[in-house]
Structure formats: structure tokens, C-alpha cells
Motif scaffolding. Sequence first.
Motif, PDB file in Angstrom:
ATOM      1  N   LEU A   1       0.839  -1.198   0.000  1.00 38.75           N
ATOM      2  CA  LEU A   1       0.000   0.000   0.000  1.00 38.75           C
ATOM      3  C   LEU A   1       0.878   1.254   0.000  1.00 38.75           C
ATOM      4  CD1 LEU A   1      -3.215   0.215   2.122  1.00 38.75           C
ATOM      5  CD2 LEU A   1      -1.764   2.207   1.991  1.00 38.75           C
TER       6      LEU A   1
ATOM      7  N   LEU B   1      -9.422  -6.309   5.909  1.00 36.87           N
ATOM      8  CA  LEU B   1      -8.982  -5.151   5.152  1.00 36.87           C
ATOM      9  C   LEU B   1      -7.877  -5.441   4.142  1.00 36.87           C
ATOM     10  CD1 LEU B   1     -10.045  -2.170   6.632  1.00 36.87           C
ATOM     11  CD2 LEU B   1      -8.077  -1.912   5.133  1.00 36.87           C
TER      12      LEU B   1
ATOM     13  N   LEU C   1      -9.405  -7.500   1.391  1.00 39.86           N
ATOM     14  CA  LEU C   1     -10.229  -6.693   0.490  1.00 39.86           C
ATOM     15  C   LEU C   1      -9.352  -5.896  -0.471  1.00 39.86           C
ATOM     16  CD1 LEU C   1     -12.985  -5.486  -0.293  1.00 39.86           C
ATOM     17  CD2 LEU C   1     -12.618  -3.747   1.461  1.00 39.86           C
ATOM     18  N   TYR C   2      -8.308  -5.282   0.080  1.00 49.97           N
ATOM     19  CA  TYR C   2      -7.437  -4.440  -0.752  1.00 49.97           C
ATOM     20  C   TYR C   2      -6.797  -5.255  -1.871  1.00 49.97           C
ATOM     21  CZ  TYR C   2      -3.740  -1.120  -1.979  1.00 49.97           C
ATOM     22  OH  TYR C   2      -2.908  -0.266  -2.660  1.00 49.97           O
TER      23      TYR C   2
ATOM     24  N   GLN D   1      -8.753  -1.523  -8.015  1.00 53.80           N
ATOM     25  CA  GLN D   1      -9.835  -0.709  -7.472  1.00 53.80           C
ATOM     26  C   GLN D   1      -9.720  -0.690  -5.946  1.00 53.80           C
ATOM     27  OE1 GLN D   1     -12.277   0.368  -9.823  1.00 53.80           O
ATOM     28  NE2 GLN D   1     -10.805  -0.501 -11.247  1.00 53.80           N
ATOM     29  N   ARG D   2     -10.512   0.211  -5.340  1.00 53.93           N
ATOM     30  CA  ARG D   2     -10.759   0.114  -3.900  1.00 53.93           C
ATOM     31  C   ARG D   2     -12.257   0.031  -3.699  1.00 53.93           C
ATOM     32  NH1 ARG D   2      -6.864   1.392   0.180  1.00 53.93           N
ATOM     33  NH2 ARG D   2      -5.027   2.352  -0.721  1.00 53.93           N
ATOM     34  N   LEU D   3     -12.671  -0.841  -2.822  1.00 56.81           N
ATOM     35  CA  LEU D   3     -14.100  -0.956  -2.554  1.00 56.81           C
ATOM     36  C   LEU D   3     -14.429  -0.237  -1.252  1.00 56.81           C
ATOM     37  CD1 LEU D   3     -14.723  -4.640  -3.633  1.00 56.81           C
ATOM     38  CD2 LEU D   3     -15.257  -2.553  -4.883  1.00 56.81           C
ATOM     39  N   ASN D   4     -15.634   0.274  -1.211  1.00 54.55           N
ATOM     40  CA  ASN D   4     -16.077   1.026  -0.053  1.00 54.55           C
ATOM     41  C   ASN D   4     -16.422   0.079   1.105  1.00 54.55           C
ATOM     42  OD1 ASN D   4     -16.900   3.525   1.151  1.00 54.55           O
ATOM     43  ND2 ASN D   4     -19.020   2.846   0.884  1.00 54.55           N
ATOM     44  N   VAL D   5     -15.874   0.371   2.277  1.00 56.89           N
ATOM     45  CA  VAL D   5     -16.349  -0.293   3.493  1.00 56.89           C
ATOM     46  C   VAL D   5     -17.239   0.733   4.181  1.00 56.89           C
ATOM     47  CG1 VAL D   5     -15.706  -1.285   5.713  1.00 56.89           C
ATOM     48  CG2 VAL D   5     -14.301  -1.721   3.695  1.00 56.89           C
TER      49      VAL D   5
ATOM     50  N   ARG E   1      -7.253   7.557  -7.250  1.00 56.46           N
ATOM     51  CA  ARG E   1      -8.478   8.204  -7.719  1.00 56.46           C
ATOM     52  C   ARG E   1      -9.122   8.963  -6.570  1.00 56.46           C
ATOM     53  NH1 ARG E   1     -12.002   3.459  -9.689  1.00 56.46           N
ATOM     54  NH2 ARG E   1     -11.563   2.975  -7.514  1.00 56.46           N
TER      55      ARG E   1
ATOM     56  N   ASP F   1     -11.412   7.267  -4.264  1.00 57.53           N
ATOM     57  CA  ASP F   1     -10.890   6.274  -3.323  1.00 57.53           C
ATOM     58  C   ASP F   1     -10.668   6.857  -1.931  1.00 57.53           C
ATOM     59  OD1 ASP F   1     -10.870   4.265  -5.171  1.00 57.53           O
ATOM     60  OD2 ASP F   1      -8.738   4.415  -5.634  1.00 57.53           O
TER      61      ASP F   1
ATOM     62  N   ARG G   1     -11.616   8.790   1.531  1.00 54.49           N
ATOM     63  CA  ARG G   1     -12.749   9.113   2.398  1.00 54.49           C
ATOM     64  C   ARG G   1     -12.457  10.331   3.251  1.00 54.49           C
ATOM     65  NH1 ARG G   1     -14.604   4.362   5.959  1.00 54.49           N
ATOM     66  NH2 ARG G   1     -15.759   3.790   4.084  1.00 54.49           N
TER      67      ARG G   1
ATOM     68  N   ILE H   1     -11.447   4.700   1.175  1.00 54.59           N
ATOM     69  CA  ILE H   1     -12.850   4.306   1.359  1.00 54.59           C
ATOM     70  C   ILE H   1     -12.996   2.930   1.992  1.00 54.59           C
ATOM     71  CG2 ILE H   1     -13.895   5.762  -0.422  1.00 54.59           C
ATOM     72  CD1 ILE H   1     -13.807   3.276  -2.277  1.00 54.59           C
ATOM     73  N   ASP H   2     -11.922   2.136   1.985  1.00 54.53           N
ATOM     74  CA  ASP H   2     -12.017   0.835   2.648  1.00 54.53           C
ATOM     75  C   ASP H   2     -11.623   0.926   4.124  1.00 54.53           C
ATOM     76  OD1 ASP H   2      -9.287   1.105   2.439  1.00 54.53           O
ATOM     77  OD2 ASP H   2      -9.061  -0.403   0.873  1.00 54.53           O
ATOM     78  N   GLY H   3     -11.258   2.112   4.585  1.00 57.02           N
ATOM     79  CA  GLY H   3     -10.922   2.296   5.988  1.00 57.02           C
ATOM     80  C   GLY H   3      -9.433   2.238   6.281  1.00 57.02           C
TER      81      GLY H   3
ATOM     82  N   CYS I   1      -3.119   5.780   5.254  1.00 56.59           N
ATOM     83  CA  CYS I   1      -1.718   5.948   4.886  1.00 56.59           C
ATOM     84  C   CYS I   1      -1.217   7.225   5.553  1.00 56.59           C
ATOM     85  CB  CYS I   1      -1.635   6.035   3.365  1.00 56.59           C
ATOM     86  SG  CYS I   1       0.029   5.924   2.771  1.00 56.59           S
TER      87      CYS I   1
END
Lengths: 382, 382
Positions: free
Chosen positions: A153, A264, A267-268, A274-278, B160, B163, B165, B249-251, B254
Amino acid sequence: MYKIALIGATGSVGSAVLRVIETYPQVFSLYSAAAYRNIEKLISICKKFNAKNAYLYESKKYDMDKDDIFGINLKTGSETLEEMVCDPNIDKVIFASSGVASLKALILALKSGKDVLIANKESLIVGGKWIKESIKHDNQLLPLDSEHNAIWLCLGKSCRASDVRRMFITASGGPFLNYPLEALSEVKPKEALKHPVWQMGNKITIDSATMMNKGLEIIEASILFNMPIDRIEGFIHPESRIHGGVEFIDGSVCLAAFYPDMFLPTLYALSYPQRLNVPAEEKPLELGTLNLKPIDEKRYPCYFVAIEAARMGGAYPALLVGADEEAVNLYIKGSITFTEIPKLIRKTLDSYKGEEPQTLEDAVELVNIGRTLAKEQFKKYL
Amino acid sequence: MYKIALIGATGSVGSAVLRVIETYPQVFSLYSAAAYRNIEKLISICKKFNAKNAYLYESKKYDMDKDDIFGINLKTGSETLEEMVCDPNIDKVIFASSGVASLKALILALKSGKDVLIANKESLIVGGKWIKESIKHDNQLLPLDSEHNAIWLCLGKSCRASDVRRMFITASGGPFLNYPLEALSEVKPKEALKHPVWQMGNKITIDSATMMNKGLEIIEASILFNMPIDRIEGFIHPESRIHGGVEFIDGSVCLAAFYPDMFLPTLYALSYPQRLNVPAEEKPLELGTLNLKPIDEKRYPCYFVAIEAARMGGAYPALLVGADEEAVNLYIKGSITFTEIPKLIRKTLDSYKGEEPQTLEDAVELVNIGRTLAKEQFKKYL
């Protein structure tokens, strides 16, 4: 919709993968699942996720009715894993099992060009050279482990390897972070199996208590990210918020933080790029006070044994994997004390007189040799 | 070799830019330098860096010999800045001055397509709308401020906007982090001017003590990164290692960390998209214990006044800039107390009855209106 093949479906990382699939049914579906021996759990997972293909590594007879597996194509035996990963219907293959049993399948999956997600340090440590030769494109092999996921990341999508000076990963410190040093030799497996942060299998929980796990992860990171072992460092971080970081050549540092939950990183890696919304009702990460301390050699000698094995290179990382397995085994059985684990591993490594592995088969065999030598050293000295 | 035009060469950010140029003479050269009024320092910088073009914003007579400026093309007056940034020989223009004096030049520099580096929050807050309309390509306008630089580092090269939050930046807490609350009204400018971490000009040092500076930076970040004001948060972080971060957005989060020295963010922005090596003999970043705490409204009301002004939008952010300038001015002169600064600013904002700015000129005029209204409110109430 991505079709997922999940190896190690019944384990702790497997269950995180299943939670992700369950949470995003429009994005992911479980196409096939594999387990080592727990057929009941495997079949129940397949039913729940409507996966038609189940694979059991052990080929011994199972006592389930035909009715129980109705509609599921169940295959058994180690070689069926290779069939599993080669199915052209699959988009992503996840190696969430431990040990080197799935190493051949991993290499086949990479050669087939599929996306491969890995949370299996033993395979990388033992077969790293051959795994990396099988990679077909950038970002094909993605790390699921929270620490490696964190480094990845921080690297971002277009970081050049030459921009990185140093990497690091963190460890919670395990159950014995503040335990009296002189009492460590007395700790019972029951205590060592109580991890303060992560719920995991027995072997990895003991490895976390000894900090061998972090040593193995450093070796894994070195292989995954092409980074010399001495440029990756472990830190004790009891709050388990920051999981890894990267120091760039200009001295700036990027840290990746998230709650200690495999959901997490899984999911990543699964949704990348892409990143998905949690959903935002999940509370934002609390940072508060974050402690990052060097790993103490007196408390955690296993970590340093692992780094040493990586520095020696050649046969030693694979031997380390086998020797550690056997040492943990002996500890759980009550045959050796907690503080004898690193001693036994060190003696085992010192006793090796053989060659470097020339083939993948040699490398896998070294894990067995590590186990055998550890048994010998146990009989000889302890 | 990149040719640099540096506006604000004699200030604290300017000196960081000059350190970078000095350290990498094969990569950067100073082509032109501008200052507000300190002609001696400006000329000495031009001589040291062999820059042929000097610009002085104030057009009043200076008492330097022709010999002193031999070989340097010195121009004076505010409009010459615009000439300076349009010179086609320049690769990168750096706005390291404070205040809105260089706002027109900033817009011209962007329109000319040159890379623009900015450490000038007032210009962004007052002229954000017009600045952003002038941007010609991605990554043309890069932040020099450590906090915004940190966010930008966390975003990576290909993140993006959807991405992200939440963003956050940190504040050291300034000199009054642990000062008795009830004694704050008594603190003398001399004490407020002692910043524990950063060496900066008087205005920004007082703004750091009141935390207005962090509020202004939040507004700046909101403009730079197109982020709603309520999705950017400030934290008190006395160790000044982490400067900013991004929550995705996934929580996952960074964080960007570096020693509190403007050299690093300046280097990162100047060398982008490359990274330059800072020799490894520089000690790696010590992390140790990192505290991140919410900003206390009782101790730092100015921060909340700023956020409120941003929420109100329209004329208020520009008015805030003027009102704060005047309030700090009155405090340094001894006319108001430290705790009267936020009160005066709030009263000033409340007293405004005018319109939203329609043009850049309107917006700049609002800064003057903010100053004038603050003077009025001072006479009326304090």
C-alpha cells in the motif's frame, strides 16, 4: 464478477477471504475451495457460497454421504490442487494455506497468468526463486498478509524499486511483550497460544509469541519486494494500527495503518487496482498513541535466528522453516521449553552440512531435512 | 537541469528551496529570485546562486551601488512579478511568499503551463477558484507545505479521488500545548513567538500558537485536493514526525512521516515525479512514540473559527485571512490579548454584510475588507 479459487478455505485467512466475498456478492464469487483435511467445513463452505468445486488435499477416505455433497464436484488428493488452479474459469487464485503443500499449484497458477494472492510465507521462503521465475506480469502476485499488504500500500501503484531505501513491518509483541524475561523458560503452550491481537492457528500463534513469525515475514518481504534482508526491519508496535511502512531514498516515510483484521488487507488485494467502499458506519481508525520500538534480542531470539538464516541464504531459509515446525511441535507436546525453541533451531541450522538447493524439489526436501535434523538435535542435546 | 524561479526567496520556505538547489546543483539552478523588500538579502542570494534575474516587489528607492548589483538584472515593482513568471526559460515556479501579493503571478504561471510549487496558503484560500481554473494539466500545482506534501505523498501517483474518504494533517501543538488554560490570556508575544519545532516568520508563528495556521491549512487542503472541509481533520502530534495522512474508502490509512524540516517536502515537490537520494549518512527517521490527539476547542478556538469560515464559504475564507492578519498585528503590538485574537476574528466575520466575490479582484479586496472590519471591531468592543 471475479471468480475466486480459494486454497486454505477452512483456515483463519480463508475465513477473512470468505467474509470479503460475502460482503461484496456483486463483485466476487467463490468458484472453488480447497482444504487440507477438514472435509465437513469445506463442504459447508461450498454450500454456503454456492461453489461447485471442492478439493481435499488428503486423499484418505471420508465418511460423508453422497447426499451431503450433492451438487458439489469433490476431488481428493494432493495433485488435484494443480487441476484446481488451472481451471480457465478462475480469475483469481488465493493461497491462504500454510506450509509448502500448495507450492506446485502456486507456480502453476502464476504460469497460467491468473492473479495470485498469497498469505503463505513458507512457500515464498522455500520456493521464492522458482515462484518469481513464474511471474508473468507486474502486480500478478499480491500479498494478503497484513504486513506485506501494508508495504505494498505504501509503495503505491507506480513506485520505482530504486526509490525505496528501507522497509519495515510491525509486530504486536505477542503475549510475552512484558513478561519477566527470566520466567520465559517456564511459559506453558496454553499461555503462548493466547495471542493478544490475532486469532490464528496454533503454529503461527507460537511463532508470534517467539517472534519467529516476524522473522519469517521479513524473509518473505525480502523475496516479494526484492529487498536485501538488512534493509527490512521489524518493530514492536503493541497498538497494532500501523502494519508496515516504506522509507524512500529521500528519507521520507510512508506508513500504512488499519484495524488488525484480515478483512482489510484481503479486500485491498482482492479488489486491486480498485478500492471498494467499506461502509462509513464502521468507525474510522483510531490512532491515539502509537509506539514503535526495536525488537529486543534477549526477549525474541527467534527473530534474529531467522534474519541470520536469511543472511546465510542458500539452504538455510528452507531449513529454518522445517526446523521451526519441529521445534514448535516439540514445544506444544511439552518436550522442550519455550526458550529452547530458538536454541534448537540454531543448533539445527549449524548442523547442516549439505548443499544449496538446485531445484524446487530440492528446496521442498530441505524443509523435511530441517525437521529431521531438528529431531536429531533434540535427541542429542536436550 | 531545471531552471527555478523563486518568489519569496528571503523567507523561511525560500531558504529551504535554496538548500535543495545547493544540494543538487546538477539538477536544479536558480534562474530568478523575488523578494518583498529585503533587497540586500535578495542580491546576496542571486550572487551566491549565480541567478541573473532579481525582482523586488516594493518599488521604493533602494540604496545599493550599481557595483553591488553588477551582472544582475534587477527589476522592481509589483507588476514585474508577472513578467518574472512568464519568462519561457523557466521550468518551475515556486511561490514561497506569504500573503496574496503574488496571486496574479501565480495564475499567470499556471496559465503558461509551467510546473508550479506553492507554499502560500493565503493565495489558495482567497483565489482558489481562479487558481484552479488556470491549471493546465494534472500535477501542475504541487504543494510545498509539509502537511499538504504529506497528503500528496499518501495519495500516490495514481490515486483516484473517489478512493479517498478522509484526509488529515497534524500540528505540533505550538508553544502552549500544555500551558495552563486560564493563563493563556496573559501570554506575551515573546512567548507566542517561540515555536517548539519550526523556525518561521512572526505572523505564521503566532498563527501556529493559536492553531489558526492549522485551520488555514485545512482550508488550503480542501481546495488543493477537492475535499469537503468536514472530511479533513487536524490532529495534535507533538512529536512532529507524521505530517499528514489519507483514509481510503475501505478504511485503511496511509500516513506520511519525515523529520520536521522543510528540506524534505521541498525536495519531494521539486524532484517530482522522480525521487532524489538524500545521502544515507543522514540518520533514518526515528519513530518511537507517536501521539495523535484531537484538537481541543477550549485551547485552540482559532482552529474552529477557521473551519466555520470555510463551512460558510463565499466571502468568509478571504475575510478570515484579512481579519487574522489584523488580529495578529494587534496582538503583536500589545493592543489585544492572546485569547482576544479568536474573539476579534469571530466578531469580524459576524459583522460582514456584503456579497460573495464575483472576480479575483473582489476576492483580494475581501482581504482588505477583513482587515478594515477587524480594526472597526477592535475599536468597538475591545
